[in-house]
Design a protein around this motif. Structure first.
Motif, PDB file in Angstrom:
ATOM      1  N   MET A  42       0.844  -1.168   0.000  1.00 35.28           N
ATOM      2  CA  MET A  42       0.000   0.000   0.000  1.00 35.28           C
ATOM      3  C   MET A  42       0.891   1.233   0.000  1.00 35.28           C
ATOM      4  SD  MET A  42      -2.866   1.325   2.750  1.00 35.28           S
ATOM      5  CE  MET A  42      -2.241   0.352   4.050  1.00 35.28           C
ATOM      6  N   THR A  43       0.636   2.160  -0.903  1.00 35.37           N
ATOM      7  CA  THR A  43       1.389   3.399  -0.981  1.00 35.37           C
ATOM      8  C   THR A  43       0.647   4.489  -0.223  1.00 35.37           C
ATOM      9  OG1 THR A  43       2.232   2.782  -3.132  1.00 35.37           O
ATOM     10  CG2 THR A  43       2.393   5.094  -2.525  1.00 35.37           C
ATOM     11  N   VAL A  44       1.350   5.173   0.664  1.00 35.16           N
ATOM     12  CA  VAL A  44       0.758   6.228   1.480  1.00 35.16           C
ATOM     13  C   VAL A  44       1.539   7.510   1.271  1.00 35.16           C
ATOM     14  CG1 VAL A  44       0.285   6.965   3.842  1.00 35.16           C
ATOM     15  CG2 VAL A  44      -0.028   4.572   3.218  1.00 35.16           C
ATOM     16  N   SER A  45       0.807   8.629   1.118  1.00 37.69           N
ATOM     17  CA  SER A  45       1.413   9.960   1.040  1.00 37.69           C
ATOM     18  C   SER A  45       0.902  10.765   2.216  1.00 37.69           C
ATOM     19  CB  SER A  45       1.015  10.663  -0.264  1.00 37.69           C
ATOM     20  OG  SER A  45       1.466   9.944  -1.369  1.00 37.69           O
ATOM     21  N   VAL A  46       1.799  11.475   2.879  1.00 36.04           N
ATOM     22  CA  VAL A  46       1.432  12.256   4.055  1.00 36.04           C
ATOM     23  C   VAL A  46       1.724  13.717   3.802  1.00 36.04           C
ATOM     24  CG1 VAL A  46       1.834  12.583   6.518  1.00 36.04           C
ATOM     25  CG2 VAL A  46       1.950  10.294   5.547  1.00 36.04           C
ATOM     26  N   ALA A  47       0.745  14.581   4.117  1.00 34.45           N
ATOM     27  CA  ALA A  47       0.938  16.028   4.009  1.00 34.45           C
ATOM     28  C   ALA A  47       1.503  16.534   5.333  1.00 34.45           C
ATOM     29  CB  ALA A  47      -0.390  16.713   3.704  1.00 34.45           C
ATOM     30  N   ALA A  48       1.874  17.786   5.349  1.00 29.91           N
ATOM     31  CA  ALA A  48       2.405  18.387   6.571  1.00 29.91           C
ATOM     32  C   ALA A  48       1.341  18.380   7.660  1.00 29.91           C
ATOM     33  CB  ALA A  48       2.861  19.815   6.286  1.00 29.91           C
ATOM     34  N   ALA A  49       1.670  17.788   8.788  1.00 29.96           N
ATOM     35  CA  ALA A  49       0.763  17.769   9.927  1.00 29.96           C
ATOM     36  C   ALA A  49       0.727  19.157  10.547  1.00 29.96           C
ATOM     37  CB  ALA A  49       1.244  16.745  10.940  1.00 29.96           C
ATOM     38  N   PHE A  50      -0.376  19.468  11.203  1.00 29.48           N
ATOM     39  CA  PHE A  50      -0.474  20.761  11.881  1.00 29.48           C
ATOM     40  C   PHE A  50      -1.287  20.595  13.153  1.00 29.48           C
ATOM     41  CE2 PHE A  50      -3.958  20.490   8.909  1.00 29.48           C
ATOM     42  CZ  PHE A  50      -5.052  21.012   9.584  1.00 29.48           C
ATOM     43  N   ALA A  51      -1.114  21.544  14.061  1.00 28.37           N
ATOM     44  CA  ALA A  51      -1.806  21.497  15.346  1.00 28.37           C
ATOM     45  C   ALA A  51      -2.650  22.742  15.527  1.00 28.37           C
ATOM     46  CB  ALA A  51      -0.789  21.389  16.482  1.00 28.37           C
ATOM     47  N   SER A  52      -3.727  22.568  16.271  1.00 35.47           N
ATOM     48  CA  SER A  52      -4.582  23.678  16.663  1.00 35.47           C
ATOM     49  C   SER A  52      -5.101  23.367  18.055  1.00 35.47           C
ATOM     50  CB  SER A  52      -5.739  23.850  15.679  1.00 35.47           C
ATOM     51  OG  SER A  52      -6.558  24.927  16.076  1.00 35.47           O
ATOM     52  N   GLY A  53      -4.679  24.165  19.014  1.00 32.61           N
ATOM     53  CA  GLY A  53      -5.061  23.896  20.396  1.00 32.61           C
ATOM     54  C   GLY A  53      -4.511  22.557  20.844  1.00 32.61           C
ATOM     55  N   LYS A  54      -5.381  21.710  21.389  1.00 31.64           N
ATOM     56  CA  LYS A  54      -4.939  20.408  21.885  1.00 31.64           C
ATOM     57  C   LYS A  54      -5.022  19.309  20.825  1.00 31.64           C
ATOM     58  CE  LYS A  54      -9.462  19.451  23.881  1.00 31.64           C
ATOM     59  NZ  LYS A  54     -10.184  19.149  25.089  1.00 31.64           N
ATOM     60  N   PHE A  55      -5.350  19.669  19.590  1.00 28.43           N
ATOM     61  CA  PHE A  55      -5.505  18.688  18.521  1.00 28.43           C
ATOM     62  C   PHE A  55      -4.351  18.736  17.530  1.00 28.43           C
ATOM     63  CE2 PHE A  55      -9.771  19.686  20.000  1.00 28.43           C
ATOM     64  CZ  PHE A  55     -10.244  18.418  20.285  1.00 28.43           C
ATOM     65  N   HIS A  56      -3.985  17.562  17.045  1.00 28.25           N
ATOM     66  CA  HIS A  56      -2.912  17.412  16.056  1.00 28.25           C
ATOM     67  C   HIS A  56      -3.521  16.709  14.837  1.00 28.25           C
ATOM     68  CE1 HIS A  56       1.313  17.069  14.867  1.00 28.25           C
ATOM     69  NE2 HIS A  56       0.951  15.909  14.336  1.00 28.25           N
ATOM     70  N   PHE A  57      -3.443  17.341  13.666  1.00 27.49           N
ATOM     71  CA  PHE A  57      -4.068  16.836  12.442  1.00 27.49           C
ATOM     72  C   PHE A  57      -3.004  16.330  11.469  1.00 27.49           C
ATOM     73  CE2 PHE A  57      -6.728  20.060  14.276  1.00 27.49           C
ATOM     74  CZ  PHE A  57      -7.998  19.509  14.220  1.00 27.49           C
ATOM     75  N   THR A  58      -3.231  15.158  10.912  1.00 22.76           N
ATOM     76  CA  THR A  58      -2.342  14.600   9.902  1.00 22.76           C
ATOM     77  C   THR A  58      -3.170  14.135   8.704  1.00 22.76           C
ATOM     78  OG1 THR A  58      -0.837  13.828  11.628  1.00 22.76           O
ATOM     79  CG2 THR A  58      -0.520  12.928   9.402  1.00 22.76           C
ATOM     80  N   PRO A  59      -3.188  14.935   7.619  1.00 23.22           N
ATOM     81  CA  PRO A  59      -3.859  14.485   6.398  1.00 23.22           C
ATOM     82  C   PRO A  59      -2.954  13.508   5.653  1.00 23.22           C
ATOM     83  CG  PRO A  59      -3.541  16.886   6.406  1.00 23.22           C
ATOM     84  CD  PRO A  59      -2.768  16.319   7.537  1.00 23.22           C
TER      85      PRO A  59
END
Length: 78
Positions: free
Chosen positions: A1-18
């Motif tokens: 399986m090929t996976v591509s990850v964008a730049a993760a970012f945080a907002s408050g207490k949450f961390h987002f990884t697209p």
């Protein structure tokens, strides 16, 4: 399986990884990880969206847009 990850970012207490992955049919699927907490108290919710994309970049942009939509209205994601 090929996976591509964008730049993760945080907002408050949450961390987002697209991220995106290649589906069996060759299209790309958008995914989003929303993490909060630290250490043993970490909670990670992963969303995989049904829509298919022609490129990994398109899927990553969609996942990042969904992260911003989640910030505006977390309850909309059930």
């Amino acid at each position: 399986m090929t996976v591509s990850v964008a730049a993760a970012f945080a907002s408050g207490k949450f961390h987002f990884t697209p991220w995106s992955r290649v589906a069996p049919d060759g299209a790309f699927t958008a995914c989003l990880s929303i993490r909060r907490g630290r250490g043993m108290q970490t909670h990670d919710r992963v969303y995989t969206f049904a829509r298919r994309f022609a490129s990994a970049d398109s899927a990553l942009r969609y996942a990042a847009a969904q992260a911003r939509a989640w910030l505006a209205n977390p309850r909309a994601f059930g």
